[in-house]
Design a protein around this motif. Structure first.
Motif, PDB file in Angstrom:
ATOM      1  N   SER A  56     -15.090 -28.166  24.366  1.00  0.00           N
ATOM      2  CA  SER A  56     -13.762 -27.547  23.994  1.00  0.00           C
ATOM      3  C   SER A  56     -13.803 -27.227  22.414  1.00  0.00           C
ATOM      4  O   SER A  56     -13.534 -26.013  21.838  1.00  0.00           O
ATOM      5  CB  SER A  56     -12.581 -28.441  23.962  1.00  0.00           C
ATOM      6  N   ALA A  57     -14.704 -28.024  21.428  1.00  0.00           N
ATOM      7  CA  ALA A  57     -14.711 -27.792  20.135  1.00  0.00           C
ATOM      8  C   ALA A  57     -15.601 -26.491  20.093  1.00  0.00           C
ATOM      9  O   ALA A  57     -15.527 -25.759  19.167  1.00  0.00           O
ATOM     10  CB  ALA A  57     -15.235 -28.911  19.387  1.00  0.00           C
ATOM     11  N   LEU A  58     -16.845 -26.647  20.845  1.00  0.00           N
ATOM     12  CA  LEU A  58     -17.598 -25.350  20.588  1.00  0.00           C
ATOM     13  C   LEU A  58     -16.914 -24.090  21.203  1.00  0.00           C
ATOM     14  O   LEU A  58     -17.056 -23.051  20.449  1.00  0.00           O
ATOM     15  CB  LEU A  58     -18.975 -25.507  21.400  1.00  0.00           C
ATOM     16  N   ALA A  59     -16.084 -24.284  22.111  1.00  0.00           N
ATOM     17  CA  ALA A  59     -15.398 -23.106  22.736  1.00  0.00           C
ATOM     18  C   ALA A  59     -14.473 -22.424  21.867  1.00  0.00           C
ATOM     19  O   ALA A  59     -14.050 -21.519  21.852  1.00  0.00           O
ATOM     20  CB  ALA A  59     -14.695 -23.472  24.098  1.00  0.00           C
ATOM     21  N   HIS A  60     -13.812 -23.606  20.822  1.00  0.00           N
ATOM     22  CA  HIS A  60     -12.861 -22.921  19.831  1.00  0.00           C
ATOM     23  C   HIS A  60     -13.547 -22.782  18.441  1.00  0.00           C
ATOM     24  O   HIS A  60     -12.841 -23.050  17.366  1.00  0.00           O
ATOM     25  CB  HIS A  60     -11.657 -23.933  19.897  1.00  0.00           C
ATOM     26  N   GLY A  79     -18.662 -34.336   3.540  1.00  0.00           N
ATOM     27  CA  GLY A  79     -17.789 -32.957   3.940  1.00  0.00           C
ATOM     28  C   GLY A  79     -17.513 -32.677   5.478  1.00  0.00           C
ATOM     29  O   GLY A  79     -17.077 -31.611   5.559  1.00  0.00           O
ATOM     30  N   PHE A  80     -17.984 -33.449   6.026  1.00  0.00           N
ATOM     31  CA  PHE A  80     -18.013 -32.936   7.701  1.00  0.00           C
ATOM     32  C   PHE A  80     -16.943 -33.457   8.144  1.00  0.00           C
ATOM     33  O   PHE A  80     -16.178 -34.754   8.234  1.00  0.00           O
ATOM     34  CB  PHE A  80     -19.180 -33.526   8.472  1.00  0.00           C
ATOM     35  N   PRO A  81     -15.996 -32.744   9.171  1.00  0.00           N
ATOM     36  CA  PRO A  81     -14.640 -33.285   9.858  1.00  0.00           C
ATOM     37  C   PRO A  81     -15.249 -34.097  10.642  1.00  0.00           C
ATOM     38  O   PRO A  81     -16.513 -33.936  11.288  1.00  0.00           O
ATOM     39  CB  PRO A  81     -14.161 -32.122  10.359  1.00  0.00           C
ATOM     40  N   VAL A  82     -14.671 -35.081  11.214  1.00  0.00           N
ATOM     41  CA  VAL A  82     -14.926 -36.584  12.215  1.00  0.00           C
ATOM     42  C   VAL A  82     -14.075 -36.569  13.289  1.00  0.00           C
ATOM     43  O   VAL A  82     -13.103 -36.491  12.897  1.00  0.00           O
ATOM     44  CB  VAL A  82     -15.366 -37.365  11.647  1.00  0.00           C
ATOM     45  N   ALA A  83     -14.530 -36.528  14.490  1.00  0.00           N
ATOM     46  CA  ALA A  83     -13.672 -37.051  15.572  1.00  0.00           C
ATOM     47  C   ALA A  83     -14.135 -38.163  16.138  1.00  0.00           C
ATOM     48  O   ALA A  83     -15.465 -38.398  16.418  1.00  0.00           O
ATOM     49  CB  ALA A  83     -13.808 -36.068  16.805  1.00  0.00           C
ATOM     50  N   PHE A 133      -9.897 -36.291  13.805  1.00  0.00           N
ATOM     51  CA  PHE A 133      -9.538 -35.848  14.966  1.00  0.00           C
ATOM     52  C   PHE A 133      -9.663 -37.186  15.842  1.00  0.00           C
ATOM     53  O   PHE A 133     -10.765 -37.826  15.789  1.00  0.00           O
ATOM     54  CB  PHE A 133     -10.409 -34.671  15.587  1.00  0.00           C
ATOM     55  N   GLY A 134      -9.215 -37.260  17.226  1.00  0.00           N
ATOM     56  CA  GLY A 134      -9.249 -38.206  18.170  1.00  0.00           C
ATOM     57  C   GLY A 134     -10.259 -37.358  18.987  1.00  0.00           C
ATOM     58  O   GLY A 134     -11.040 -36.568  18.571  1.00  0.00           O
ATOM     59  N   GLN A 174      -7.863 -26.639  19.415  1.00  0.00           N
ATOM     60  CA  GLN A 174      -7.293 -25.241  20.046  1.00  0.00           C
ATOM     61  C   GLN A 174      -6.728 -24.500  19.139  1.00  0.00           C
ATOM     62  O   GLN A 174      -6.385 -23.182  19.143  1.00  0.00           O
ATOM     63  CB  GLN A 174      -6.375 -25.582  21.318  1.00  0.00           C
ATOM     64  N   LYS A 175      -6.317 -25.060  17.535  1.00  0.00           N
ATOM     65  CA  LYS A 175      -5.565 -24.272  16.757  1.00  0.00           C
ATOM     66  C   LYS A 175      -6.610 -23.647  15.558  1.00  0.00           C
ATOM     67  O   LYS A 175      -6.360 -23.257  14.670  1.00  0.00           O
ATOM     68  CB  LYS A 175      -4.428 -24.976  16.374  1.00  0.00           C
ATOM     69  N   GLY A 176      -8.060 -23.572  15.907  1.00  0.00           N
ATOM     70  CA  GLY A 176      -8.778 -23.059  15.176  1.00  0.00           C
ATOM     71  C   GLY A 176      -9.174 -24.273  14.026  1.00  0.00           C
ATOM     72  O   GLY A 176      -9.964 -23.652  13.087  1.00  0.00           O
ATOM     73  N   GLU A 177      -8.834 -25.312  14.063  1.00  0.00           N
ATOM     74  CA  GLU A 177      -9.144 -26.451  13.015  1.00  0.00           C
ATOM     75  C   GLU A 177     -10.716 -26.669  12.637  1.00  0.00           C
ATOM     76  O   GLU A 177     -11.092 -27.259  11.643  1.00  0.00           O
ATOM     77  CB  GLU A 177      -8.467 -28.012  13.529  1.00  0.00           C
ATOM     78  N   VAL A 178     -11.598 -26.188  13.669  1.00  0.00           N
ATOM     79  CA  VAL A 178     -12.721 -26.678  13.517  1.00  0.00           C
ATOM     80  C   VAL A 178     -13.461 -25.459  13.542  1.00  0.00           C
ATOM     81  O   VAL A 178     -14.959 -25.289  13.755  1.00  0.00           O
ATOM     82  CB  VAL A 178     -13.478 -27.365  14.670  1.00  0.00           C
ATOM     83  N   LYS A 179     -13.217 -24.148  13.396  1.00  0.00           N
ATOM     84  CA  LYS A 179     -13.748 -22.923  13.656  1.00  0.00           C
ATOM     85  C   LYS A 179     -14.800 -23.028  12.317  1.00  0.00           C
ATOM     86  O   LYS A 179     -14.497 -23.126  11.143  1.00  0.00           O
ATOM     87  CB  LYS A 179     -12.816 -21.967  13.535  1.00  0.00           C
ATOM     88  N   ASN A 180     -16.012 -22.561  12.876  1.00  0.00           N
ATOM     89  CA  ASN A 180     -17.296 -22.360  12.028  1.00  0.00           C
ATOM     90  C   ASN A 180     -17.663 -23.693  11.003  1.00  0.00           C
ATOM     91  O   ASN A 180     -18.480 -23.845  10.193  1.00  0.00           O
ATOM     92  CB  ASN A 180     -16.706 -21.488  10.798  1.00  0.00           C
ATOM     93  N   LYS A 181     -16.911 -24.871  11.615  1.00  0.00           N
ATOM     94  CA  LYS A 181     -17.453 -26.081  11.114  1.00  0.00           C
ATOM     95  C   LYS A 181     -18.509 -26.746  11.953  1.00  0.00           C
ATOM     96  O   LYS A 181     -18.510 -26.775  13.003  1.00  0.00           O
ATOM     97  CB  LYS A 181     -15.979 -27.040  10.687  1.00  0.00           C
ATOM     98  N   LYS A 182     -19.131 -27.830  11.181  1.00  0.00           N
ATOM     99  CA  LYS A 182     -20.088 -28.751  11.954  1.00  0.00           C
ATOM    100  C   LYS A 182     -19.064 -29.801  12.210  1.00  0.00           C
ATOM    101  O   LYS A 182     -18.770 -30.710  11.384  1.00  0.00           O
ATOM    102  CB  LYS A 182     -21.215 -29.022  11.332  1.00  0.00           C
TER     103      LYS A 182
END
Lengths: 243, 243
Positions: free
Chosen positions: A39-43, A64-68, A81-82, A89-97
């Motif tokens: 889902s993260a890659l799809a978004h 600096g990386f966001p973490v689930a 994130f959990g 789904q709301k673009g929070e991870v767009k273009n991020k690692k």
């Protein structure tokens, strides 16, 4: 000769097999790690970095990386994130690692990477795209179920059975083991009403108790995306973009 | 509260569970160790002494004990018997203590004895007598499948499902895990024609290649005996005689 297709019900089981370094290993943790990674890659995430340890995830977060991150189904307090598939789904991870650490899924990916150089991640949401890509590889296939702390889980096994079904539609494989036969038979028992069947699964109950079972239906819906996450240098990237 | 009933698909799986010392562990290796052990006791053996190592079996043989021994399905040259259930039908083991060492079955019994003081041995040939005895114990139940070198086997899993079916007819148990649910579902898939179903099992094919598949049909026939082998001081004895 046909290539073989096999299933390990848990990461620990993989230690009792001979696995060629050329085998395509499909790692699956339906509830919920791999469903969420897809889902993260799809978004729009640029990559997912699976790590087994919380410490490593914290270090990467400082860089600096966001973490689930979750353990035993519960969101860890430091995490962004959990591991719900709905979190991205709301673009929070767009273009991020996105760094990802979970109870079972990331451990299973670790195990897979120790055994093979060709590791991909599966979910019902990308099952057909994944089967198509795997069948094109002309290699042996192993579905590695994350399970729950090295015990057998119905939901991952159902995916294994459904995935073998898809592969056999595309290409002749040789079923390599009793566990692969069992996965197919269990999928055939469940497939007419998967949501009903999965009610008895222990992890379904765990998620209900934790109040995080909103993703249940989504986790068994097929083909919402064509993303095929593949491990490249420690990161999962969509194979369509990695070429 | 109902007692739980659980299934481990392999001895290695048992290491990932918490098992109470009071749990009744039912060890099963349908093709062929436990089917043959039940047969030896049904045909008058005073006890069966399961040992994991070939060396120990040889030492006991020198001390006058008859030995049944195989590795990878093949009779070991020093042994008096292989592990065919048919080997004991002419009274060869009557009143004797029979030493037994096999690839998977005796290893599984060893594992069970490390976890519990109440270890019994199951086969289709004693399934109803065993279920009756187990239900009377008022304890948690674990079916420990011997598997094949710590991989999942259909034949042992079918026994687990059939055995749970029998137990549930006698008493209310709580199904403790996804593996127990899977065993029940696979038994329900197979039971209308077990001989047909088992043709795809890897160990069925191994026995065919070795030319020792004459016991196949017998191995799935239910209730030819009321023997219930229980471990007492390192020996399996019929619980009816051990009282």
């Amino acid at each position: 000769m046909n290539f073989t297709i096999d299933v390990c019900f848990t990461p620990a089981q993989a230690e009792h097999r001979t696995i060629s370094n050329n085998t395509v290993i499909v790692v699956v943790d339906i509830l919920r790690a791999t469903t969420s990674m897809v889902s993260a890659l799809a978004h729009g995430a640029r990559s997912v970095i699976p790590v087994s340890s919380i410490e490593k995830a914290m270090t990467l977060q400082k860089n600096g990386f966001p973490v689930a991150a979750e353990r035993d189904g519960v969101l860890l307090s430091f995490a962004n994130f959990g591991n719900s598939a709905f979190a991205f789904q709301k673009g929070e991870v767009k273009n991020k690692k996105l760094v990802f650490t979970t109870t079972n899924g990331t451990v299973a990916i670790d195990t897979a990477c120790r055994h093979s150089q060709k590791v991909v991640v599966g979910a019902f949401s990308n099952i057909s795209a994944l089967a198509l890509w795997v069948a094109q590889q002309q290699r042996e296939v192993l579905v590695l179920c994350a399970g729950w702390k090295n015990t057998f889980c119905l939901e991952d096994t159902l995916f294994a059975g459904a995935f073998i079904d898809k592969l056999l539609e595309l290409k002749a494989y040789e079923i390599a083991s009793d566990s692969a036969h069992a996965a197919i038979d269990l999928w055939n028992t469940a497939k007419s009403d998967v949501m009903q069947y999965i009610q008895k699964a222990a992890h379904r109950e765990r998620l209900r108790v934790l109040g995080v079972d909103d993703v249940l239906e989504f986790s068994f819906q097929q083909d919402s995306t064509a993303v095929v996450p593949i491990m490249r240098d420690g990161e999962l990237v969509d194979v369509n973009q990695a070429l």
